[in-house]
Design a protein around this motif. Structure first.
Motif, PDB file in Angstrom:
ATOM      1  N   SER A 120       0.835  -1.208   0.000  1.00  0.00           N
ATOM      2  CA  SER A 120       0.000   0.000   0.000  1.00  0.00           C
ATOM      3  C   SER A 120       0.864   1.251   0.000  1.00  0.00           C
ATOM      4  O   SER A 120       0.340   2.367   0.119  1.00  0.00           O
ATOM      5  CB  SER A 120      -0.915   0.012   1.242  1.00  0.00           C
ATOM      6  OG  SER A 120      -1.634  -1.181   1.359  1.00  0.00           O
ATOM      7  N   VAL A 148      -8.725  -5.260   0.599  1.00  0.00           N
ATOM      8  CA  VAL A 148      -8.681  -3.809   0.377  1.00  0.00           C
ATOM      9  C   VAL A 148      -7.403  -3.403  -0.346  1.00  0.00           C
ATOM     10  O   VAL A 148      -7.427  -2.538  -1.235  1.00  0.00           O
ATOM     11  CB  VAL A 148      -8.824  -3.057   1.715  1.00  0.00           C
ATOM     12  CG1 VAL A 148      -8.771  -1.550   1.483  1.00  0.00           C
ATOM     13  CG2 VAL A 148     -10.132  -3.428   2.399  1.00  0.00           C
ATOM     14  N   ASP A 151      -7.835  -4.323  -4.035  1.00  0.00           N
ATOM     15  CA  ASP A 151      -8.818  -3.437  -4.662  1.00  0.00           C
ATOM     16  C   ASP A 151      -8.220  -2.054  -4.916  1.00  0.00           C
ATOM     17  O   ASP A 151      -8.439  -1.456  -5.974  1.00  0.00           O
ATOM     18  CB  ASP A 151     -10.055  -3.317  -3.767  1.00  0.00           C
ATOM     19  CG  ASP A 151     -11.066  -2.326  -4.321  1.00  0.00           C
ATOM     20  OD1 ASP A 151     -11.731  -2.654  -5.319  1.00  0.00           O
ATOM     21  OD2 ASP A 151     -11.176  -1.212  -3.763  1.00  0.00           O
ATOM     22  N   SER A 152      -7.441  -1.557  -3.953  1.00  0.00           N
ATOM     23  CA  SER A 152      -6.818  -0.239  -4.120  1.00  0.00           C
ATOM     24  C   SER A 152      -5.804  -0.258  -5.251  1.00  0.00           C
ATOM     25  O   SER A 152      -5.739   0.689  -6.068  1.00  0.00           O
ATOM     26  CB  SER A 152      -6.141   0.178  -2.804  1.00  0.00           C
ATOM     27  OG  SER A 152      -7.074   0.261  -1.745  1.00  0.00           O
ATOM     28  N   ARG A 155      -7.647  -0.267  -8.574  1.00  0.00           N
ATOM     29  CA  ARG A 155      -8.167   1.053  -8.912  1.00  0.00           C
ATOM     30  C   ARG A 155      -7.056   1.964  -9.455  1.00  0.00           C
ATOM     31  O   ARG A 155      -7.292   2.750 -10.395  1.00  0.00           O
ATOM     32  CB  ARG A 155      -8.806   1.686  -7.675  1.00  0.00           C
ATOM     33  CG  ARG A 155     -10.111   1.024  -7.242  1.00  0.00           C
ATOM     34  CD  ARG A 155     -10.528   1.455  -5.840  1.00  0.00           C
ATOM     35  NE  ARG A 155     -11.763   0.817  -5.421  1.00  0.00           N
ATOM     36  CZ  ARG A 155     -12.977   1.341  -5.540  1.00  0.00           C
ATOM     37  NH1 ARG A 155     -13.109   2.560  -6.061  1.00  0.00           N
ATOM     38  NH2 ARG A 155     -14.044   0.683  -5.145  1.00  0.00           N
ATOM     39  N   ARG A 380      -9.342  -0.293   9.714  1.00  0.00           N
ATOM     40  CA  ARG A 380     -10.580   0.399   9.301  1.00  0.00           C
ATOM     41  C   ARG A 380     -10.980   1.436  10.345  1.00  0.00           C
ATOM     42  O   ARG A 380     -11.442   2.536  10.000  1.00  0.00           O
ATOM     43  CB  ARG A 380     -11.702  -0.633   9.112  1.00  0.00           C
ATOM     44  CG  ARG A 380     -11.567  -1.500   7.888  1.00  0.00           C
ATOM     45  CD  ARG A 380     -12.860  -2.246   7.597  1.00  0.00           C
ATOM     46  NE  ARG A 380     -13.193  -3.201   8.645  1.00  0.00           N
ATOM     47  CZ  ARG A 380     -12.850  -4.485   8.638  1.00  0.00           C
ATOM     48  NH1 ARG A 380     -12.129  -4.958   7.631  1.00  0.00           N
ATOM     49  NH2 ARG A 380     -13.231  -5.288   9.611  1.00  0.00           N
ATOM     50  N   ASP A 384     -11.447   5.425   9.729  1.00  0.00           N
ATOM     51  CA  ASP A 384     -12.722   6.077  10.029  1.00  0.00           C
ATOM     52  C   ASP A 384     -12.583   7.168  11.082  1.00  0.00           C
ATOM     53  O   ASP A 384     -13.565   7.851  11.409  1.00  0.00           O
ATOM     54  CB  ASP A 384     -13.734   5.041  10.531  1.00  0.00           C
ATOM     55  CG  ASP A 384     -14.156   4.062   9.437  1.00  0.00           C
ATOM     56  OD1 ASP A 384     -13.955   4.394   8.260  1.00  0.00           O
ATOM     57  OD2 ASP A 384     -14.645   2.963   9.775  1.00  0.00           O
ATOM     58  N   GLU A 503      -3.672   9.190  -4.412  1.00  0.00           N
ATOM     59  CA  GLU A 503      -5.080   8.950  -4.140  1.00  0.00           C
ATOM     60  C   GLU A 503      -5.455   7.518  -4.510  1.00  0.00           C
ATOM     61  O   GLU A 503      -4.920   6.941  -5.459  1.00  0.00           O
ATOM     62  CB  GLU A 503      -5.946   9.914  -4.971  1.00  0.00           C
ATOM     63  CG  GLU A 503      -5.772  11.375  -4.621  1.00  0.00           C
ATOM     64  CD  GLU A 503      -6.352  11.718  -3.254  1.00  0.00           C
ATOM     65  OE1 GLU A 503      -7.361  11.063  -2.851  1.00  0.00           O
ATOM     66  OE2 GLU A 503      -5.818  12.625  -2.597  1.00  0.00           O
ATOM     67  N   VAL A 504      -6.376   6.948  -3.754  1.00  0.00           N
ATOM     68  CA  VAL A 504      -7.000   5.683  -4.146  1.00  0.00           C
ATOM     69  C   VAL A 504      -8.303   6.058  -4.844  1.00  0.00           C
ATOM     70  O   VAL A 504      -9.243   6.527  -4.188  1.00  0.00           O
ATOM     71  CB  VAL A 504      -7.282   4.779  -2.931  1.00  0.00           C
ATOM     72  CG1 VAL A 504      -7.958   3.490  -3.393  1.00  0.00           C
ATOM     73  CG2 VAL A 504      -5.998   4.474  -2.181  1.00  0.00           C
ATOM     74  N   ARG A 507     -12.062   6.084  -3.398  1.00  0.00           N
ATOM     75  CA  ARG A 507     -12.028   5.784  -1.973  1.00  0.00           C
ATOM     76  C   ARG A 507     -11.769   7.058  -1.175  1.00  0.00           C
ATOM     77  O   ARG A 507     -11.105   7.979  -1.673  1.00  0.00           O
ATOM     78  CB  ARG A 507     -10.933   4.765  -1.653  1.00  0.00           C
ATOM     79  CG  ARG A 507     -11.197   3.381  -2.206  1.00  0.00           C
ATOM     80  CD  ARG A 507     -12.393   2.724  -1.556  1.00  0.00           C
ATOM     81  NE  ARG A 507     -12.491   1.304  -1.871  1.00  0.00           N
ATOM     82  CZ  ARG A 507     -13.509   0.538  -1.572  1.00  0.00           C
ATOM     83  NH1 ARG A 507     -14.552   1.063  -0.946  1.00  0.00           N
ATOM     84  NH2 ARG A 507     -13.529  -0.743  -1.887  1.00  0.00           N
ATOM     85  N   PHE A 514      -3.816   4.815   4.221  1.00  0.00           N
ATOM     86  CA  PHE A 514      -4.137   3.402   4.391  1.00  0.00           C
ATOM     87  C   PHE A 514      -2.958   2.650   4.997  1.00  0.00           C
ATOM     88  O   PHE A 514      -3.107   1.870   5.949  1.00  0.00           O
ATOM     89  CB  PHE A 514      -4.523   2.809   3.041  1.00  0.00           C
ATOM     90  CG  PHE A 514      -4.945   1.364   3.077  1.00  0.00           C
ATOM     91  CD1 PHE A 514      -5.597   0.830   4.178  1.00  0.00           C
ATOM     92  CD2 PHE A 514      -4.697   0.541   1.987  1.00  0.00           C
ATOM     93  CE1 PHE A 514      -5.990  -0.506   4.203  1.00  0.00           C
ATOM     94  CE2 PHE A 514      -5.086  -0.785   2.000  1.00  0.00           C
ATOM     95  CZ  PHE A 514      -5.732  -1.319   3.105  1.00  0.00           C
TER      96      PHE A 514
END
Length: 552
Positions: A120, A148, A151-152, A155, A380, A384, A503-504, A507, A514
């Motif tokens: 990441s 995740v 997926d990142s 993207r 997560r 958040d 940037e992701v 997201r 991340f």
């Protein structure tokens, strides 16, 4: 110490040294009498106890993959040829854990290039997505379809392809389980999808589509790999005292029960030096739970400066490759040694059988990973904004120092104001009999490869088994053992600000945010279990070398 040499399976050689031959032979005979090998091959889900039966019942498909995966070969080779006619020769793999470690070692053994994106780190991802896109195909691999990190990465590559005027549908290949969210979205987007065997867990998936698709597209002889596994299969399924899978699994399991629970893995001149990293994930994630487990300690090679230092009373010295004579005259304190050589396909199946047998002896379920989700949840929570911000203990130059663990970080003495003193305080927490040090680096593993020098240097300094992991890659490997295995580890994290964030797409977080959340979240879970964690956060990548010099 006495030794045994066996080569029942074609091309496989296993030499073992044990402190008590009679006890070892009796344990092997017991495994043979129970029919462990044949019961594993016939998918007997009851071997690991009633609580594990449901999970094991849908995770034993790996035993027959040498045959079951054969139809994939023609499809993969056809796609490889089709891409070649389009001038597409660079293969990038986006995947974590078993989705990336097996293809990496397969391609390394075959001598074909494969760019693995299992990070990441924004600098790492940006460079991978900014190179040679006109000749690039990206394999996106995720068993669950919801990883995740993967997926990142996907993207980021989709955006890069579109910015370059390339339709992602022609350049992205997806490997996932049937019915996963990724299968659904990839099908809608027009991507080529390979569906993997759902009855094989991620870390046992080397011979499924997860291992074969990226490797075959990169040019590896995946048919030959399956041939190697098939040749070894009859002997690995046999209830015989000469079965190398049974012998290796019994040694690993019995040694761990006796407190010899560190499996020191060194390359011994093999054609696939990266195999240790794959074994590390397989063994650590399969066995490290319920307060027990086997910790693989990957040492670069037999001649590494710290290999002899790893010969502790709680270590099994293990060599992988043709230099099996390293055992001759070797008398480590534990009395346990292993030397394994053979074709890669055969070795993959051998270690899978051995891990399943060791799990039986340890009395754990080798097919689940109950503590992996805790780190994901903590990450997560950080993203958040719900988690407590990390507590800065002090700063020294370009390094900010954070300490968590037993009693909220009170293990770090008041007044500590230098990085070397903070590291010394962490190392003072090492149990001299059973402890290990885990070095965890969240950075660009290509640009910052020199940070790996920390492992042998600190191993020599402490005289204790020392592991090294690139974050977040290791979270899908040894991360389960750290949290679910014996509470004997101390943890040194290194994080850094990137050269530039990324940037992701789609997201609400960036790659740097991340990655930091993953490091802090995992550290927080470890601290909550009473493990001491020291995090050294460096202001920029250019200061990382100075940090290494300060510590080694």
């Amino acid at each position: 110490m006495s030794s045994h040499t066996g080569s029942a399976a074609p091309g496989l050689v296993l030499r073992t040294g044990v402190p008590d031959t009679a006890a070892y032979d009796e344990a092997v005979a017991g495994a043979v009498a129970e029919g462990l090998a044949s019961r594993i091959a016939s998918h007997d889900a009851d071997l690991w106890g009633p609580e594990a039966a449901e999970e094991a019942g849908k995770r034993l498909g790996w035993t027959g993959l040498a045959t079951a995966s054969r139809p994939l070969v023609a499809d993969i080779e056809a796609l490889h040829a089709e891409l070649a006619t389009q001038g597409v020769h660079r293969v990038v793999l986006c995947g974590m854990g078993g989705s990336s470690l097996a293809p990496e070692v397969i391609c390394e053994a075959a001598g074909v290039p494969l760019d693995v994106v299992d990070s990441s780190d924004p600098d790492f991802v940006r460079r991978a997505a900014g190179e040679r896109l006109s000749e690039t195909v990206v394999v996106v691999s995720s068993k669950s379809g919801g990883t995740v990190e993967t997926d990142s990465q996907k993207r980021a590559f989709e955006a890069a392809f579109r910015d370059a005027g390339i339709d992602p549908a022609g350049r992205i290949v997806v490997v996932t389980d049937p019915g996963s969210p990724l299968e659904e979205s990839a099908t809608q987007d027009g991507y080529r999808v390979f569906r993997a065997d759902p009855e094989v867990g991620g870390r046992f998936s080397a011979l499924t589509a997860f291992g074969l698709v990226p490797s075959g597209l990169a040019g590896a002889d995946i048919g030959g790999l399956l041939d190697e596994a098939e040749a070894a299969r009859p002997d690995l399924e046999a209830d015989s005292a000469d079965n190398p899978g049974t012998r290796l699994g019994v040694l690993m399991g019995r040694a761990a029960v006796d407190g010899v629970d560190k499996l020191v893995l060194a390359d011994a001149g093999s054609a696939y030096p990266g195999l240790g990293d794959w074994i590390e994930q397989l063994v650590a994630e399969s066995t490290g739970k319920d307060g027990t487990g086997i910790l693989p300690v990957v040492v670069e090679h037999l001649d590494a400066p710290d290999f002899g230092r790893q010969a502790t009373p709680d270590s099994v010295l293990t060599a992988i490759g043709p230099r099996t004579t390293f055992l001759d005259g070797l008398e480590p304190p534990s009395g346990y040694t292993v030397a394994v050589d053979g074709p890669l396909g055969a070795q993959l199946l051998l270690w899978e059988y051995a891990t399943a047998v060791a799990g039986r002896i340890l009395g754990i379920n080798p097919f689940d990973q109950p503590d992996v989700e805790s780190a994901k949840a903590a990450a997560r929570e950080m993203l958040d904004g719900a988690g407590e911000p990390p507590r800065l203990r002090f700063s020294s130059g370009a390094v900010s120092v954070f300490a968590d663990g037993a009693s909220g970080g009170d293990w770090l003495p008041d007044g500590t104001d230098s990085v070397p003193d903070a590291v010394s305080a962490l190392l003072d927490r090492l149990d001299p009999e059973q402890g290990y040090l885990s070095v965890q680096v969240y950075a660009d593993r290509h640009r910052d490869a020199g940070l790996a020098r920390l492992r042998p240097a600190l191993a020599v300094r402490t005289g204790r088994p020392t592991t090294f992991g690139w974050g977040p890659r290791f979270l899908h490997s040894t991360g389960q053992y750290h949290k679910g295995g014996p509470a004997t580890g101390v943890y040194l994290q290194v994080t850094t600000e990137p050269e530039a964030d990324l940037e992701v797409p789609g997201r609400p977080f960036t790659f740097a945010e991340f990655l930091t959340a993953q490091a802090v979240g995992d550290g927080r879970v470890l601290a909550g279990k009473g493990r001491p964690v020291l995090r050294l956060h460096v202001a920029s990548p250019e200061h990382l070398d100075a940090l290494v010099r300060e510590l080694v």
